[in-house]
Scaffold this motif. Structure first.
Motif, mmCIF file in Angstrom:
data_model
loop_
_atom_site.group_PDB
_atom_site.id
_atom_site.type_symbol
_atom_site.label_atom_id
_atom_site.label_comp_id
_atom_site.label_asym_id
_atom_site.label_seq_id
_atom_site.Cartn_x
_atom_site.Cartn_y
_atom_site.Cartn_z
ATOM 1 N N LYS A 35 0.852 -1.196 0.000
ATOM 2 C CA LYS A 35 0.000 0.000 0.000
ATOM 3 C C LYS A 35 0.882 1.237 0.000
ATOM 4 O O LYS A 35 1.932 1.267 0.658
ATOM 5 N N GLU A 36 0.435 2.245 -0.731
ATOM 6 C CA GLU A 36 1.161 3.507 -0.744
ATOM 7 C C GLU A 36 0.943 4.240 0.570
ATOM 8 O O GLU A 36 -0.185 4.360 1.047
ATOM 9 N N VAL A 37 2.026 4.705 1.157
ATOM 10 C CA VAL A 37 1.998 5.398 2.442
ATOM 11 C C VAL A 37 2.665 6.749 2.246
ATOM 12 O O VAL A 37 3.594 6.880 1.452
ATOM 13 N N SER A 38 2.180 7.748 2.978
ATOM 14 C CA SER A 38 2.810 9.064 2.923
ATOM 15 C C SER A 38 2.989 9.602 4.341
ATOM 16 O O SER A 38 2.464 9.040 5.304
ATOM 17 N N LEU A 39 3.697 10.695 4.445
ATOM 18 C CA LEU A 39 3.881 11.336 5.744
ATOM 19 C C LEU A 39 2.526 11.691 6.354
ATOM 20 O O LEU A 39 2.338 11.611 7.565
ATOM 21 N N LYS A 40 1.581 12.054 5.514
ATOM 22 C CA LYS A 40 0.244 12.446 5.991
ATOM 23 C C LYS A 40 -0.458 11.320 6.749
ATOM 24 O O LYS A 40 -1.316 11.572 7.582
ATOM 25 N N ASP A 41 -0.077 10.071 6.478
ATOM 26 C CA ASP A 41 -0.670 8.941 7.189
ATOM 27 C C ASP A 41 -0.313 8.939 8.673
ATOM 28 O O ASP A 41 -0.927 8.214 9.453
ATOM 29 N N TYR A 42 0.690 9.736 9.039
ATOM 30 C CA TYR A 42 1.141 9.798 10.434
ATOM 31 C C TYR A 42 0.878 11.186 11.035
ATOM 32 O O TYR A 42 1.510 11.564 12.021
ATOM 33 N N GLN A 43 -0.064 11.882 10.440
ATOM 34 C CA GLN A 43 -0.405 13.244 10.860
ATOM 35 C C GLN A 43 -0.770 13.279 12.346
ATOM 36 O O GLN A 43 -1.439 12.389 12.865
#
Length: 166
Positions: A35-43
């Motif tokens: 799955k694509e993960v970004s920094l925003k996923d850890y907001q």
């Protein structure tokens, strides 16, 4: 740019060096389940981002194990380990070593993290060993670009920075 060596030979890092006070660049990487993960996923969380060339090598393995052990001691801090390893290899390694308190992310597809954080080694297409602490507002509060890729980072300084950012 940070002066970094690999086996005592200078290497070229692609991207801009991140400095304390910068806004942490958003990035995309792949989780172990593709799955694509970004920094925003850890907001909203403090992030300790541990960057390793390859999780299945001595220093990288020790670094990942150390931060996994420390992960639950730091409350709202989310530990991420980023490497160029394939997600399948990361998943296999994580299960073998009972790593369950941090997220491993693969930058192999686009090297997006590597370029945005200035840690992509041009000559090797690996990531330079480094640590970034990002506060809950996505401001960088700590950076370490390890001068020799095969050396350990300053664990204590990184963990202290994560505690202060919490």
């Amino acid at each position: 740019m940070a002066n970094v060596t690999f086996q005592q030979n200078p290497v070229t890092l692609i991207g801009q060096e991140i400095k304390v006070g910068d806004s942490a660049p958003d990035f995309t990487a792949l989780s172990n389940d593709l799955k694509e993960v970004s920094l925003k996923d850890y907001q909203g969380k403090v992030k300790l981002i541990s960057v390793v060339p390859s999780i299945d090598t001595g220093v990288c393995a020790l670094q990942t194990k150390r931060f996994n052990e420390e992960a639950e001691k730091n409350g709202n801090v989310k530990v991420l380990t980023v490497s160029m390893d394939l997600p399948f290899a990361q998943d296999r390694w994580v299960k073998k070593h009972d790593i369950n308190k941090l997220d491993t992310l693969s930058d192999h597809r686009d090297a997006d993290f590597g370029e945005k954080y200035g840690v992509l080694i041009k000559e090797l297409r690996l990531l330079a060993r480094s640590i970034f602490v990002v506060d809950s507002n996505d401001k960088v509060t700590y950076t370490e670009y390890v001068k020799e890729v095969s050396d350990h980072p300053d664990y204590d300084a990184a963990l202290e920075a994560a505690k202060k950012a919490n």
